[in-house]
Enzyme design. Structure first.
Site, PDB file in Angstrom:
ATOM      1  N   LYS A   1      -7.062   2.107  10.860  1.00  0.00           N
ATOM      2  CA  LYS A   1      -6.646   3.462  11.243  1.00  0.00           C
ATOM      3  C   LYS A   1      -7.665   4.522  10.851  1.00  0.00           C
ATOM      4  O   LYS A   1      -7.721   5.587  11.440  1.00  0.00           O
ATOM      5  CB  LYS A   1      -5.302   3.799  10.582  1.00  0.00           C
TER       6      LYS A   1
ATOM      7  N   GLY B   1     -11.869  -2.307   0.960  1.00  0.00           N
ATOM      8  CA  GLY B   1     -11.262  -3.381   0.194  1.00  0.00           C
ATOM      9  C   GLY B   1     -11.626  -4.774   0.661  1.00  0.00           C
ATOM     10  O   GLY B   1     -12.766  -5.053   1.045  1.00  0.00           O
TER      11      GLY B   1
ATOM     12  N   TYR C   1       9.308  -5.684  -0.950  1.00  0.00           N
ATOM     13  CA  TYR C   1       7.893  -6.002  -0.728  1.00  0.00           C
ATOM     14  C   TYR C   1       7.696  -7.511  -0.637  1.00  0.00           C
ATOM     15  O   TYR C   1       6.982  -8.003   0.246  1.00  0.00           O
ATOM     16  CB  TYR C   1       7.038  -5.428  -1.853  1.00  0.00           C
TER      17      TYR C   1
ATOM     18  N   GLY D   1      -7.292  -3.737   9.073  1.00  0.00           N
ATOM     19  CA  GLY D   1      -7.452  -3.137   7.747  1.00  0.00           C
ATOM     20  C   GLY D   1      -8.839  -3.329   7.178  1.00  0.00           C
ATOM     21  O   GLY D   1      -9.013  -3.494   5.974  1.00  0.00           O
ATOM     22  N   ALA D   2      -9.845  -3.283   8.036  1.00  0.00           N
ATOM     23  CA  ALA D   2     -11.204  -3.649   7.623  1.00  0.00           C
ATOM     24  C   ALA D   2     -12.047  -2.466   7.155  1.00  0.00           C
ATOM     25  O   ALA D   2     -13.238  -2.620   6.917  1.00  0.00           O
ATOM     26  CB  ALA D   2     -11.923  -4.357   8.772  1.00  0.00           C
ATOM     27  N   SER D   3     -11.454  -1.309   7.002  1.00  0.00           N
ATOM     28  CA  SER D   3     -12.253  -0.137   6.644  1.00  0.00           C
ATOM     29  C   SER D   3     -12.558  -0.054   5.160  1.00  0.00           C
ATOM     30  O   SER D   3     -13.391   0.751   4.736  1.00  0.00           O
ATOM     31  CB  SER D   3     -11.550   1.150   7.097  1.00  0.00           C
TER      32      SER D   3
ATOM     33  N   LYS E   1       5.877  -9.801   2.445  1.00  0.00           N
ATOM     34  CA  LYS E   1       4.690 -10.647   2.254  1.00  0.00           C
ATOM     35  C   LYS E   1       5.025 -12.110   2.502  1.00  0.00           C
ATOM     36  O   LYS E   1       4.228 -12.843   3.098  1.00  0.00           O
ATOM     37  CB  LYS E   1       4.115 -10.453   0.856  1.00  0.00           C
TER      38      LYS E   1
ATOM     39  N   GLY F   1     -10.689  -6.419   3.356  1.00  0.00           N
ATOM     40  CA  GLY F   1     -11.047  -6.488   4.771  1.00  0.00           C
ATOM     41  C   GLY F   1     -12.507  -6.158   5.001  1.00  0.00           C
ATOM     42  O   GLY F   1     -13.211  -6.837   5.754  1.00  0.00           O
TER      43      GLY F   1
END
Length: 275
Positions: free
Chosen positions: A37, A16, A163, A12-14, A167, A18
């Site tokens: 993704k 925010g 949710y 999820g580093a694309s 988590k 990350g």
């Protein structure tokens, strides 16, 4: 200590948090695997694995952008293999990818629960398991999960138990893997923000961009993560930490520079954090 030459695999580093962690470790000259993704920038969210890779390289890190769906264990295993072959190993895995839907049981589409479970809880297991052969060979391996303290106050379950379960599942895996992987010398921790963070999740799931006046910037999480990742030989491990907590331990006293806006609005405490 420094992360120079260390290989950091971030899901999820694309964008925010990350992305911010990727940029922070790149300042040391780390090898950063941007695993997400998004291969093209989203019109509302911005960012892609390639834009972050360019940012990483611009500040002195080495980057490898890999399109990864953390729900697909074969895809994850191949990505880990590709990263290890490209950089000569993997030292750190950051399980940052996440999915959110703040809904109770009555109104939640079960398919949405499956998505949250797969991207939140299951992906921690899948990514950590796939990285394990490489982490075993590292001199100072770390797994860091972006998940909260285990606060069993019923208010966290009353309105959005699905949710919360996904988590908390991440955090319970932190507790378990810390014990299970101890003999491999792997530090396993969780990190969570004390306040809401100015990310797309807040903008689109918690109430809109108006909340940013009560938020902090993602770099507080990146700085907190960095302090954990430079710790040596399991000196920090098995903990479910809040960003302020670890930063205070490292000597930070003034958090004003982390505010998103110059505002007098009271900061909004994040989900699962005891006030």
């Amino acid at each position: 200590m420094s992360l120079q030459g260390k290989t950091v695999f971030i899901t999820g580093a694309s964008r925010g948090i990350g992305r911010e962690i990727a940029l922070r470790v790149a300042q040391d000259g780390a090898n950063v695997v941007i695993a997400a993704k998004s291969t093209e920038e989203h019109p509302k969210l911005g960012g892609s694995i390639y834009t972050v890779a360019k940012e990483v390289e611009a500040i002195g890190g080495k980057a490898l952008a890999i399109q990864v769906d953390v729900r697909d264990q074969n895809n994850v295993a191949q990505a880990m293999k590709q990263a290890a072959e490209h950089f000569g190993g993997i030292d750190i895995v950051i399980n940052n990818a996440g999915a959110i839907k703040l809904s109770g049981v009555e109104m939640l589409d079960p398919n949405r629960f499956d998505l949250m479970y797969q991207i939140n809880t299951r992906a921690v297991l899948v990514c950590s398991q796939a990285a394990l052969p490489y982490l075993k060979k590292s001199e100072n391996p770390h797994i860091l999960n972006l998940s909260p303290p285990l606060n069993l106050d019923e208010k966290w379950f009353a309105s959005y138990a699905p949710y919360t379960i996904t988590k908390y599942g991440m955090s319970m895996l932190t507790v378990g893997m810390n014990q299970e992987f101890a003999h491999y010398g792997i530090s396993v921790n969780s990190l969570w923000p004390r306040t809401i963070i100015s990310t797309a999740a807040v903008e689109f799931s918690l109430g809109g961009k108006a909340l940013f006046s009560r938020a902090r910037k993602p770099n507080i999480m990146a700085d907190a993560a960095y302090q954990i990742l430079i710790s040596q030989q399991r000196s920090i491990t098995g903990r479910l930490m809040i960003d302020e907590e670890i930063l205070r331990e490292s000597g930070v006293c003034d958090f004003s520079n982390y505010r998103y806006a110059d505002s007098e609005d009271e900061l909004m405490v994040d989900l699962f954090v005891a006030e």
